[in-house]
Structure formats: structure tokens, C-alpha cells
Design a protein around this motif. Sequence first.
Motif, mmCIF file in Angstrom:
data_model
loop_
_atom_site.group_PDB
_atom_site.id
_atom_site.type_symbol
_atom_site.label_atom_id
_atom_site.label_comp_id
_atom_site.label_asym_id
_atom_site.label_seq_id
_atom_site.Cartn_x
_atom_site.Cartn_y
_atom_site.Cartn_z
ATOM 1 N N GLU A 26 36.687 -17.439 82.333
ATOM 2 C CA GLU A 26 37.475 -17.655 81.290
ATOM 3 C C GLU A 26 38.569 -18.126 81.871
ATOM 4 N N ILE A 27 39.342 -17.135 82.359
ATOM 5 C CA ILE A 27 39.728 -17.092 83.203
ATOM 6 C C ILE A 27 40.693 -18.771 83.929
ATOM 7 N N THR A 34 39.047 -21.339 83.388
ATOM 8 C CA THR A 34 39.257 -22.363 82.671
ATOM 9 C C THR A 34 40.605 -22.408 82.141
ATOM 10 N N ARG A 35 41.084 -21.467 81.858
ATOM 11 C CA ARG A 35 42.625 -21.746 81.268
ATOM 12 C C ARG A 35 43.485 -21.837 82.138
ATOM 13 N N ALA A 36 43.219 -21.447 83.266
ATOM 14 C CA ALA A 36 43.885 -22.108 84.371
ATOM 15 C C ALA A 36 43.893 -23.987 84.700
ATOM 16 N N PRO A 86 47.075 -15.976 86.315
ATOM 17 C CA PRO A 86 45.837 -15.445 86.164
ATOM 18 C C PRO A 86 45.934 -14.077 87.011
ATOM 19 N N ILE A 115 43.259 -25.846 82.532
ATOM 20 C CA ILE A 115 43.726 -25.950 81.070
ATOM 21 C C ILE A 115 44.832 -26.837 81.628
ATOM 22 N N ALA A 116 45.347 -25.378 81.976
ATOM 23 C CA ALA A 116 46.770 -25.539 82.049
ATOM 24 C C ALA A 116 47.691 -26.574 83.089
ATOM 25 N N LYS A 170 51.246 -17.050 82.349
ATOM 26 C CA LYS A 170 50.107 -16.156 82.129
ATOM 27 C C LYS A 170 49.235 -17.186 82.355
ATOM 28 N N ASP A 171 48.926 -18.545 81.940
ATOM 29 C CA ASP A 171 47.905 -19.150 82.319
ATOM 30 C C ASP A 171 47.635 -19.896 83.783
ATOM 31 N N CYS A 172 48.864 -20.519 84.289
ATOM 32 C CA CYS A 172 48.952 -20.655 85.343
ATOM 33 C C CYS A 172 48.213 -19.964 86.966
ATOM 34 N N CYS A 224 48.074 -24.505 90.236
ATOM 35 C CA CYS A 224 48.066 -23.339 89.626
ATOM 36 C C CYS A 224 46.633 -22.444 90.436
#
Length: 473
Positions: free
Chosen positions: A7-8, A10-12, A165, A14-15, A161-163, A135
Motif C-alpha cells: 500500500e505504501i 503503491t501510494r508513492a 511515507p 501513484i504520487a 505524505k504520499d511522496c 518519491c
Amino acid sequence: MSGRAKEIVTRARIAFESKRTRPIEWRIQQLRRLHDMVTEQEQVLADAVYKDLRKAKFEVVVSELIVLKNEIVTAIKNVQSWAEQSYVSKNLIQKMDSMYMRKEPLGVVLIMGAWNYPVVLLLNPIVAAIASGNCAVLKPSDVSENTAAAIAKLIPQYMDKDCFPVYLGGIPETTVLLEERFDHIFYTGSTPVGKIVMTAAAKHLTPVTLELGGKSPCYVGKNVHMDIVCKRLLWGKLMNGGQTCVAPDYILCHEAVVDNLITYIKKTLKDMLGDDPKESPDLARIVNDRNFARISKVIDTMPKEKLVVGGERDIETRYIAPTVYKNVTMDDEVMASEIFGPILPIITVANEDEATKIINRQEKPLALYIFSNKPQVVENILEHTTSGGVTVNDTIMHMASHNLPFGGVGFSGTGSYHGKWGFDRLSHERAICWRKQNMEALIAARYMPYTDKNLGALKYLTTEKDRGFCAVM
């Protein structure tokens, strides 16, 4: 566990794909926020490091926070020029083309910090990641748990926070995280763990930067001011309780001055730490019981007649006194591996030539220190050895400069960073050849059907000319 890691990352990812990290203005803004965090939270960070290592605030500020802030300011001042396209020379057939390189971010970088300098060795690489438009997933060492917790709390308050974590955890969590695909992995720590990281990276063909360690030698020649030598040498050795990847690991001392060296070591230790080093507020402690036991084992196996000073220990506070040995040989336990603690062995040598032979029988070290007032002695050692970096007539200082690249060679690491070298390390130089849809006659000779006449024309247009070589011919 695996779900959290995925999840972490993937979030980065996407950012990064949103392109928000590309503008130079955004990068500078994030760098300023990081600088604000280090400045405003100085006491919080110093308190956390003290809980982990009992390291004095003075040492935290000097060896970690100032170094980090200098790195940030350098990046802010120079990121615009670092990111500019660079143009290359062209041959005749390329005269009408644009030939240049774009500096592009790699994507999502994993930065794995070390416990011994838990602030700077985690956040210094993120400066390079931010400046180059990446990121980054930050993985603090779980060994320095208080500092890891502090950084995990502070980063989201100041940074995107997204870039950027922060991922906490020990060996199981790190193992799961390494299963994810990154665009670069930046690891600082031991050589054995570096091998594990490199193996995991190979599964995805992920490039790595490994900042490792090893037994960094220190040569003391006969033409020196011994009082100055011992101050500088012991400062570098005892910083952070000897738990520094570039600390002088052992001394190769010229036989003519070894007794003088020992005399001044005793005096300097007393001047720095008092009659009882245990009572000094400036000497850090060993980070945990495992490392305390490892260092204690070395002391227990060393012959008592070789002990010059120290050897005292306290398991309750994980205190190990600065401990010096003389007449050490390569067969002694203290020379078997990197010490990473406040033990300093002295090997007596006849001259710098004998010293270089001993150095070259070991793996290539991360750092090499030379104390001599004879330039020819220094050059002789430099010419006949290899190391990640070198400081002459001092210790540590080549690592502290953001204007020099820092990195290892061979078993002591791969890749370098600091300043522009960090920016380049985490950037991709994309080669661009931009040709207009005209001037077809200039390149028509390359097309089929091939002829000798066209081959001759292409040789003339595309072959580099060495005027001096041609003149000799």
C-alpha cells in the motif's frame, strides 16, 4: 504485513506518476520544509538520539544536523542548474541536430537508514531524492527505535505524505518491503546486510547504492605533531562511541614513534574524558546488548599484555571504556572484522611501504587516514592503495563535506552521494537526438542499396578525427 508495504509503495508510485515531483519549485518547497523540520525539531531529534545512543546533543548537532542542513541548502541553491539539460559535441552529420541529455527522476526510491547516525544517514539521501524529483519510501533502522519513531511522526507533519511515507519495522517487515519493486534502493549499513539488499534488488534488476563499511586504516608516520594527531584521531574514533562507519579502525604506526603515540593517547583520553571516562557526559554508549556482547567478546579474547588502556565495561549501561592495544598482529581477534566500537588496535610498522602491504591484504576500506607532514609519504600511500575516501592529517572530514562525493569501493560499498553526486545518482540521464525533417541529402548515403561511394561518404562524415594522430601517420 505485506499489504502495508504494498500500500505504501503503491501510494508513492501513484504520487510520482501524477508528475507533482517534477517542477523545480515543488522540489525546493519540499527541501525548505525538510530544513524547517530539522531546525524547528532540533531538540526532539537530539532527545531521541540520546535515548538510543546516549549521544550528547553537541555531537548530534555537529555530526548530524548541521551536516544535513548544509546538504539541504546546497541542493536548494543548485537544483535548478543540476536539472538543466546538458549538450554534447557533434560530428559533421549531426551538425544540424540537437544532441543533449535530460536529467529525469528514476521514480520511487527506497532509502534504508542506519542506526548509528539515525537522522543524517536516513535524511541525507532523501535530499538527493527530492532534488532529483523522486518519491522515496523511508525505512529507519529499528535498532534506533526512538529516533525512528520521532522521524515517523515528524515527516508527515512537514513533508508530502504520499511522496515520502515512512515505513517502520524490524527484519520481518524489511524483508517484506524488499519484495516490492523500486526504481532504486539506497542502503546504509553493514556489508552482510548489504549483500541481502543487493540480492533482493537483483530480482527486479533494481540499481542500488550501498554505503557499507569495513576496517578503515590509519597510518601515523614519524614526521608528525603527535599531540595534534592524537586529538584528531581519538575524536574520529570516539565519536558516537566508536560506532561510525568511517571511524579509524586500526592504527599502522611507524616504529620510531609508537611509544610517543601511546603516551599521547593516554594523555589525550584524560584531557577529553577525565580520569574516569564512564563519568563523562560526552561518551556515547553501545546501542544494544547484542553489540555490547560482540565488542566484549573481542576484549575477552585479546592478550592482557597488549592492553594499553581501558577494557572496563558495564552491561547495565552498555558502557565500554576507550580501549587501546599495542603490538597487535593480523592474527589477533581485534583484526578479524570491523570493530564498530571504542577499541583501537596499534600495529607497528617499519615504514609506509609495510603499511600499504597490510592495507592491501584486506578488503578495500571505506576510509583511509594518513598522518604525515611529508607529501611524498602521503602520495606513496595514495598511489599504492584504494579506498572509498581519504582524509590526510585528520579523520572523518572527507565525509562531512557536501562538496566531495562519499561512497565505498568493493566490499565497502558501491555508488556515491552528497551534493550533486547524490542528485546524479538518483537521476536518469536520458540521451536525446532531435533531428529535423530536412537536410535529407546529408544522410542519404546511409540508405540501401549500399555502395562503396556511399560508404566512403559516411566514413568521412561520421568518423572522429584525431588531428595529432593523423599528422603522425
